[in-house]
Design an enzyme around this catalytic site. Structure first.
Site, PDB file in Angstrom:
ATOM      1  N   ARG A 262       0.914  -1.221   0.033  1.00  0.00           N
ATOM      2  CA  ARG A 262       0.211  -0.102  -0.102  1.00  0.00           C
ATOM      3  C   ARG A 262       1.104   1.487   0.037  1.00  0.00           C
ATOM      4  NH1 ARG A 262      -5.256  -0.109   2.167  1.00  0.00           N
ATOM      5  NH2 ARG A 262      -4.812   1.774   3.401  1.00  0.00           N
TER       6      ARG A 262
ATOM      7  N   ARG B  29       9.263   5.704  -4.198  1.00  0.00           N
ATOM      8  CA  ARG B  29       9.547   6.651  -5.246  1.00  0.00           C
ATOM      9  C   ARG B  29      10.946   7.120  -5.502  1.00  0.00           C
ATOM     10  NH1 ARG B  29       4.570  10.152  -3.315  1.00  0.00           N
ATOM     11  NH2 ARG B  29       2.895   8.697  -4.145  1.00  0.00           N
TER      12      ARG B  29
ATOM     13  N   ARG C 236       0.925   7.004  15.804  1.00  0.00           N
ATOM     14  CA  ARG C 236       1.099   8.234  15.318  1.00  0.00           C
ATOM     15  C   ARG C 236       0.318   9.169  16.097  1.00  0.00           C
ATOM     16  NH1 ARG C 236      -2.933   7.500   9.658  1.00  0.00           N
ATOM     17  NH2 ARG C 236      -4.609   6.895  11.002  1.00  0.00           N
TER      18      ARG C 236
ATOM     19  N   GLU D  30      -2.648   7.837  18.758  1.00  0.00           N
ATOM     20  CA  GLU D  30      -3.423   6.461  18.440  1.00  0.00           C
ATOM     21  C   GLU D  30      -2.635   5.261  18.787  1.00  0.00           C
ATOM     22  OE1 GLU D  30      -4.168   6.437  14.112  1.00  0.00           O
ATOM     23  OE2 GLU D  30      -5.225   8.057  14.218  1.00  0.00           O
TER      24      GLU D  30
ATOM     25  N   TYR E 275     -10.182  -4.831   3.712  1.00  0.00           N
ATOM     26  CA  TYR E 275      -9.329  -3.702   4.177  1.00  0.00           C
ATOM     27  C   TYR E 275      -9.617  -2.379   2.979  1.00  0.00           C
ATOM     28  CZ  TYR E 275      -5.037  -1.570   5.850  1.00  0.00           C
ATOM     29  OH  TYR E 275      -4.089  -0.838   6.416  1.00  0.00           O
TER      30      TYR E 275
ATOM     31  N   ASP F 251     -10.683   1.101   1.575  1.00  0.00           N
ATOM     32  CA  ASP F 251     -10.859   2.310   1.555  1.00  0.00           C
ATOM     33  C   ASP F 251     -12.059   2.962   1.178  1.00  0.00           C
ATOM     34  OD1 ASP F 251      -7.999   3.004   2.509  1.00  0.00           O
ATOM     35  OD2 ASP F 251      -7.181   2.692   0.386  1.00  0.00           O
TER      36      ASP F 251
HETATM   37  P1  FAD Z   1     -18.316   1.815   9.002  1.00  0.00           P
HETATM   38  O1  FAD Z   1     -17.774   3.203   8.679  1.00  0.00           O
HETATM   39  O2  FAD Z   1     -17.382   0.961   9.949  1.00  0.00           O
HETATM   40  O3  FAD Z   1     -19.694   1.803   9.417  1.00  0.00           O
HETATM   41  C1  FAD Z   1     -20.572   0.648   9.910  1.00  0.00           C
HETATM   42  C2  FAD Z   1     -21.348   1.280  10.837  1.00  0.00           C
HETATM   43  O4  FAD Z   1     -22.296   0.011  11.421  1.00  0.00           O
HETATM   44  C3  FAD Z   1     -20.985   1.797  11.913  1.00  0.00           C
HETATM   45  O5  FAD Z   1     -21.325   3.186  12.334  1.00  0.00           O
HETATM   46  C4  FAD Z   1     -21.427   0.898  13.375  1.00  0.00           C
HETATM   47  O6  FAD Z   1     -21.515   1.753  14.504  1.00  0.00           O
HETATM   48  C5  FAD Z   1     -22.492   0.302  12.717  1.00  0.00           C
HETATM   49  N1  FAD Z   1     -22.964  -1.026  13.302  1.00  0.00           N
HETATM   50  C6  FAD Z   1     -22.180  -2.088  13.611  1.00  0.00           C
HETATM   51  N2  FAD Z   1     -22.793  -3.013  14.065  1.00  0.00           N
HETATM   52  C7  FAD Z   1     -23.890  -2.597  14.334  1.00  0.00           C
HETATM   53  C8  FAD Z   1     -25.074  -2.973  15.042  1.00  0.00           C
HETATM   54  N3  FAD Z   1     -25.083  -4.325  15.515  1.00  0.00           N
HETATM   55  N4  FAD Z   1     -26.191  -2.390  15.031  1.00  0.00           N
HETATM   56  C9  FAD Z   1     -26.346  -1.320  14.765  1.00  0.00           C
HETATM   57  N5  FAD Z   1     -25.352  -0.592  13.898  1.00  0.00           N
HETATM   58  C10 FAD Z   1     -24.063  -1.388  13.731  1.00  0.00           C
HETATM   59  N6  FAD Z   1     -10.020   5.198   4.090  1.00  0.00           N
HETATM   60  C11 FAD Z   1      -9.768   6.169   3.406  1.00  0.00           C
HETATM   61  O7  FAD Z   1     -10.216   5.982   2.088  1.00  0.00           O
HETATM   62  N7  FAD Z   1      -8.883   6.885   3.740  1.00  0.00           N
HETATM   63  C12 FAD Z   1      -8.379   6.985   5.071  1.00  0.00           C
HETATM   64  O8  FAD Z   1      -7.580   7.707   5.193  1.00  0.00           O
HETATM   65  C13 FAD Z   1      -8.669   6.087   5.837  1.00  0.00           C
HETATM   66  N8  FAD Z   1      -8.289   5.833   6.962  1.00  0.00           N
HETATM   67  C14 FAD Z   1      -8.908   4.836   8.031  1.00  0.00           C
HETATM   68  C15 FAD Z   1      -8.392   5.150   9.427  1.00  0.00           C
HETATM   69  C16 FAD Z   1      -8.900   4.084  10.365  1.00  0.00           C
HETATM   70  C17 FAD Z   1      -8.491   4.230  11.829  1.00  0.00           C
HETATM   71  C18 FAD Z   1      -9.811   3.260   9.811  1.00  0.00           C
HETATM   72  C19 FAD Z   1     -10.406   2.169  10.844  1.00  0.00           C
HETATM   73  C20 FAD Z   1     -10.205   3.074   8.419  1.00  0.00           C
HETATM   74  C21 FAD Z   1      -9.838   4.014   7.661  1.00  0.00           C
HETATM   75  N9  FAD Z   1     -10.274   4.107   6.263  1.00  0.00           N
HETATM   76  C22 FAD Z   1      -9.748   5.084   5.372  1.00  0.00           C
HETATM   77  C23 FAD Z   1     -11.262   3.327   5.877  1.00  0.00           C
HETATM   78  C24 FAD Z   1     -12.756   3.732   5.896  1.00  0.00           C
HETATM   79  O9  FAD Z   1     -12.890   3.886   7.299  1.00  0.00           O
HETATM   80  C25 FAD Z   1     -13.851   2.700   5.536  1.00  0.00           C
HETATM   81  O10 FAD Z   1     -13.520   2.180   4.167  1.00  0.00           O
HETATM   82  C26 FAD Z   1     -15.128   3.231   5.652  1.00  0.00           C
HETATM   83  O11 FAD Z   1     -15.279   4.330   6.417  1.00  0.00           O
HETATM   84  C27 FAD Z   1     -16.035   2.223   5.818  1.00  0.00           C
HETATM   85  O12 FAD Z   1     -17.362   2.372   5.730  1.00  0.00           O
HETATM   86  P2  FAD Z   1     -18.441   1.241   6.194  1.00  0.00           P
HETATM   87  O13 FAD Z   1     -19.918   1.951   5.840  1.00  0.00           O
HETATM   88  O14 FAD Z   1     -18.183  -0.078   5.571  1.00  0.00           O
HETATM   89  O15 FAD Z   1     -18.169   0.834   7.672  1.00  0.00           O
HETATM   90  N1  UDP Z   2       3.744   1.508   7.560  1.00  0.00           N
HETATM   91  C1  UDP Z   2       4.916   1.474   8.169  1.00  0.00           C
HETATM   92  N2  UDP Z   2       5.624   2.750   8.415  1.00  0.00           N
HETATM   93  C2  UDP Z   2       4.618   3.969   8.211  1.00  0.00           C
HETATM   94  C3  UDP Z   2       3.437   4.014   7.789  1.00  0.00           C
HETATM   95  C4  UDP Z   2       3.055   2.692   7.470  1.00  0.00           C
HETATM   96  O1  UDP Z   2       5.561   0.643   8.310  1.00  0.00           O
HETATM   97  O2  UDP Z   2       5.501   5.013   8.837  1.00  0.00           O
HETATM   98  C5  UDP Z   2       3.264   0.155   7.075  1.00  0.00           C
HETATM   99  C6  UDP Z   2       2.122  -0.346   8.108  1.00  0.00           C
HETATM  100  O3  UDP Z   2       2.379  -1.646   8.135  1.00  0.00           O
HETATM  101  C7  UDP Z   2       0.831  -0.116   7.596  1.00  0.00           C
HETATM  102  C8  UDP Z   2       1.268  -0.200   6.232  1.00  0.00           C
HETATM  103  O4  UDP Z   2       2.530   0.393   6.010  1.00  0.00           O
HETATM  104  O5  UDP Z   2      -0.068  -1.074   7.976  1.00  0.00           O
HETATM  105  C9  UDP Z   2       0.032   0.667   5.148  1.00  0.00           C
HETATM  106  O6  UDP Z   2       0.072   1.831   5.611  1.00  0.00           O
HETATM  107  P1  UDP Z   2      -1.197   2.815   5.471  1.00  0.00           P
HETATM  108  O7  UDP Z   2      -0.630   4.294   5.902  1.00  0.00           O
HETATM  109  O8  UDP Z   2      -1.567   2.527   4.179  1.00  0.00           O
HETATM  110  O9  UDP Z   2      -2.186   2.276   6.461  1.00  0.00           O
HETATM  111  P2  UDP Z   2      -3.633   2.705   6.952  1.00  0.00           P
HETATM  112  O10 UDP Z   2      -3.495   3.121   8.576  1.00  0.00           O
HETATM  113  O11 UDP Z   2      -4.179   3.691   6.021  1.00  0.00           O
HETATM  114  O12 UDP Z   2      -4.394   1.267   6.803  1.00  0.00           O
END
Ligand code: FAD
Ligand code: UDP
Length: 372
Positions: free
Chosen positions: A171, A175, A279, A305, A353, A355
């Protein structure tokens, strides 16, 4: 039946499905167990800063269809993600680019950087990488693996780099240019006004019940609708009858600081093993340190975090996509396929996983299949 669809989860997947179904005249009810809409992309206003409550989210995509879709609900700013890695006080540019290589080895040209990586790859004797450690060393060499990857990854995933799949590290771009734009995406940014406002637009006019756990009120809620769109964890739906899928959880420790600038960047990764957090996010920099009127913000909000193994009761954030969990998921998927009145979608429903852009694409695809 009062509703055509009961939608479990008001995250991106559920909200998009709800929006599209309602647009076509279907009656929908959205329930979420959290006190807020938006799932993981929810932002909360603290000191006029949109705080990404469930983890920092940067929207990025190369998919024009997805971009055209989501920009109906928000304008996006031009935020470009360029995290900084802090290894015991040494700062490096991410993702791995010529600034990183210059700081690590003093190399100046792309040829010198490539030669250094090649030398370290050869010394490690890896031809076909079998795990994250081997993949990382063959992509960027041992020094970068040791200082910028090993500690961070082991904290993030709670597993040795040798026990993690190679694809996780793919991921991260590598570069041989001076380009520290993390996501090489055609479209990138943060919704102006915060993600919550964007989600409110998506859910405009739709009945939403918050603080409502579907699984705790299943019979009663199922009786209200013809069909269920379920975006919660797939194993929880089946009461973990085949065992629990593994997730990583994250704990966020927020602090409001009476200073205007804590770290000068939205994301600083702590890549050593000893610092307990992975981070620190300084939320104001996603919006250039300004409020909605363009005024400089006097305070700042930071989130440390801490990554941990998911336990029942925690928020499941990251599916652990290793062989063992993939196999268990396939078993749950068979059970899911036999539930004719339930669609399983989203990051937790499909244990992927994903996005945000992939979730949007997947929800739109499901809408086409289900609603036409
Ligand atoms: P969710 O947003 O998880 O929504 C599921 C919902 O279901 C939640 O609100 C939950 O409360 C509800 N739910 C679950 N069980 C029940 C139940 N039994 N009853 C009622 N409600 C329930 N993607 C990016 O593109 N860029 C990023 O920078 C990025 N950063 C991320 C950082 C973190 C820490 C995480 C965890 C994910 C990140 N993602 C990122 C991914 C992104 O969050 C997801 O792709 C997206 O939000 C998923 O949407 P979803 O609707 O599938 O799930
Ligand atoms: N990673 C790392 N060092 C960093 C940032 C990321 O080794 O400073 C690794 C880590 O294993 C992470 C993966 O690269 O799970 C993917 O990073 P990304 O930022 O895409 O993770 P995200 O939090 O978006 O899932």
């Amino acid at each position: 039946m009062k509703y055509d669809y009961l939608i479990v989860g008001s995250g991106l997947y559920g909200a998009i499905f709800a929006h599209e179904a309602a647009k076509l005249g279907r009656k929908v009810l959205v329930v979420d167990k959290r006190p807020n809409i938006g799932g993981n992309i929810y932002t909360e206003d603290i000191e006029s800063i949109h705080v990404h409550k469930y983890g920092a989210h940067i929207f990025h995509t190369n998919n024009k269809k997805v971009w055209d879709y989501i920009t109906q609900f928000a304008d996006f700013n031009r935020f470009t993600n360029s995290p900084v890695a802090n290894y015991k006080g040494e700062l490096y540019s991410l993702p791995f680019n010529m600034y990183t290589f210059n700081k690590m080895w003093g190399v100046v040209t792309p040829d010198e950087a490539a030669a250094k990586i090649e030398k370290q790859r050869r010394e490690a004797g890896i031809s076909e990488p079998q795990n994250l450690e081997e993949q990382a060393i063959s992509l960027v060499g041992r020094d970068i693996f040791e200082k910028l990857i090993k500690g961070y990854t082991e904290k993030q995933w709670g597993r040795d780099c040798k026990d993690l799949p190679a694809f996780i590290i793919k991921r991260l771009p590598v570069r041989l240019t001076f380009d520290n734009n993390y996501f090489n995406a055609l479209y990138q940014g943060i919704p102006i006004g915060g993600y919550t406002k964007m989600m409110e637009h998506l859910l405009d006019g739709i009945e939403v019940r918050l603080d409502t756990d579907y699984l705790e009120n299943k019979d009663e809620l199922d009786a209200l609708a013809d069909k269920v769109i379920y975006t919660g964890p797939i194993d929880a739906y089946f009461d973990y009858q085949l065992g629990t899928l593994e997730y990583r959880s994250v704990r966020f420790e927020n602090e409001v600081l009476d200073i205007s600038n804590f770290q000068g960047n939205a994301a600083v990764n702590y890549t050593d093993r000893e610092t307990p957090w992975t981070r620190i996010i300084e939320h104001k920099w996603f919006e250039f340190g300004k409020d909605a009127d363009g005024k400089e913000l006097p305070k700042t909000v930071i989130s440390r975090e801490y990554s941990s193994e998911w336990q029942p009761g925690d928020e499941p954030y990251y599916p652990v996509n290793d062989v063992k969990n993939a196999a268990l998921y396939e078993e749950y998927k068979k059970l899911a396929d036999s539930e004719s009145k339930v669609v399983f979608g989203g990051r937790l429903g499909e244990y992927k996983y994903y996005d945000m852009d992939a979730v949007i694409a997947s929800a739109l695809e499901k809408c086409k299949e289900e609603l036409s």
